[in-house]
Scaffold this motif. Sequence first.
Motif: not given
Length: 673
Positions: A48, A315, A319, A361
């Motif tokens: 991120r 996010l 990202p 993620a």
Amino acid sequence: MANFDRILTPLNVGSTVLPNRMVMGAMHTRLETLDRPHERLAAFYGTRAAGEIGLILGGGFSPNPEGVMEEGGPLFNSASQIEEHRLVTQAVHGAGGKIILQILHAGRYAKVPHCVAPSSGKARINTFSPHALNNEEAWRTIADFVNTAELAIEAGYDGIEVMGSEGYLINEFTAAVTNQRDDEFGGSFEGRIRFPLEVVRAVRARLGGAPLLIYRISSIDLMDGGMPASEIAEFAKQVEAAGADLINTGVGWHESAVPTIAASVPRAAWREAIRNVKQAVSIPVMASNRINTPEVAEELIASGAADLVSMARPLLADPDFAKKTRLGIVDEINTCIGCNQACLDRIFTERTATCLVNPRAGREIEFPMGKASTFKRLAVVGGGPAGMAFSINAAERGHQVTLFEAESRLGGQLNMAKEVPGKAEFNEMLRYFNVRLHKLGVTVRLGEPASADELVAGGFDEVILATGVTPRVPDFVGIDHFKAVTYVDVLTGKVVVGSRVAIIGAGGIGFDVAEFLLGDAEESLDRHAFFRAWGVDPENIRHGGLTSGRSHGKPRRSVHMFQRKDEPLGKRLGKSTGWILKARLRKASVTMIAGATYNAIDDEGLHYTVDGTSHVLPVDHVVLCAGQNSNRTLYDEIKARGLNPKLIGGADVASELDALRAIDQATRLAVSL
């Protein structure tokens, strides 16, 4: 092209310059419970940071054992843990980012037998009753916050955030509903806010002026006995005076009876509460909750309600959110759809968080990036979530992909889901898929059902079937009566049902159909309609921001839901959103009948039996939401020709509109080729 000058403008916060106004909010991931936890966290946050987010809020970590979210939950109170945290901070700094550690004491929400709170009184979402902190214990807890803050700076964090929102310990001190103390930390307004102010003062004194000190304030409690806007504004002023560099805003408590972040909540709905804080202070203020696109973020800052925005789940979804905004390719942002299925629902059921639209993620170390060693020609049949996700991921790996879709548009069952009130965000998912397929050069053949002959003769190296599901039709008398229709008939508009409806099946699809037949789409799109429906005073004049009642318009239809299982309807709905669905249907006077046996459908209506007693319900239509069957006709034909196609999505496992499993499976297959 849209202008995003405000969110891309740097911002001075204390002694730090943030490169833009977009922040990754703190979230629970439970990655610390897996193997190689710190490697996972480093990869998670480092990815991120590489995506150019202006600041990352990591955590939250408790300052002492009694404040952890659950047994074994994140705790940072010893110098022996510093090196583990340095793996994370070095990964973020190496990618050019900045990271803050959030310090979170769960208070009476801590799912541990030795949990504590300002006063006694069990939270309705916890099985444990808290011990009321005495005066000495309160001061010791303040010292624990300071200790963790100091450890965080030693570990390389750029500052800390004190979590004072969402109903956790500090928020419990500030609200009269959970603070019945009569000592220096209770009683008057000044007494109730003393504990957080002492935390901020002590942390500032120990850290000095350089590290960032953020305080997350509850901008609206959404609890009877919570703080009104006037107290929150005054409290914010005193937090600034105590030494905070920035105020982040939270919304509601975890036990509030008002949704705050689900897709049914309009985007940026809480701006009035945030503006109240912004107008009270001179330091920057950060907005949060249901901000999922650059357009929403830009408009919110332009309105003067905030200086920067916090986005947690967006996010997870993408990202590279900030980087894509800077590059002007916002149409390629994989937007958070607010479904909560893979993040909050997993956290609340003691699993690790990931994301429905981005299965990578939290699993960054499990997914290889870059091109495949050998490129293949791939045929994908079915343009639903599984087929589209596979095609995108395979094309990103360098494979040549042809996607066949029998309908005139992509989306499959997503095209039905997006018609349900509160699920308009699925349009963003479809937009992202379509854009990526085009930019990756995937050959999309719409309105072309793929035949076994074509696939066998096409010279493809692999054939992937994402042919989806068909509604399961139960077998009882009258199932072919004109009153019996499937959920597909209803959600596609093929059949417009009458004013009296029975729904057979009370899983996710059954509840979606009920919402479709009853729901008001305006509630999830217009914040004022949302506030009326849920009894919210956005100006927060009364204590806690709640009004005396909700609006109850006349339901559009009379709806009755049935299931065979003798258990509460909706028991298996998502942990974080199921209660919202059930509350709305109760408001619409939907009857819910468990343990039903279906006898017949005829001109009179639905004949059924419960507890040995027969009933007839006069209805205009009976909607069948009784599950699905995998569509494997093409699979069987191809197998008979000697090929070995791969099944993904509903064609593999016929579960309810389960885009989560379908996209995860498709992504894993694509990166494994």
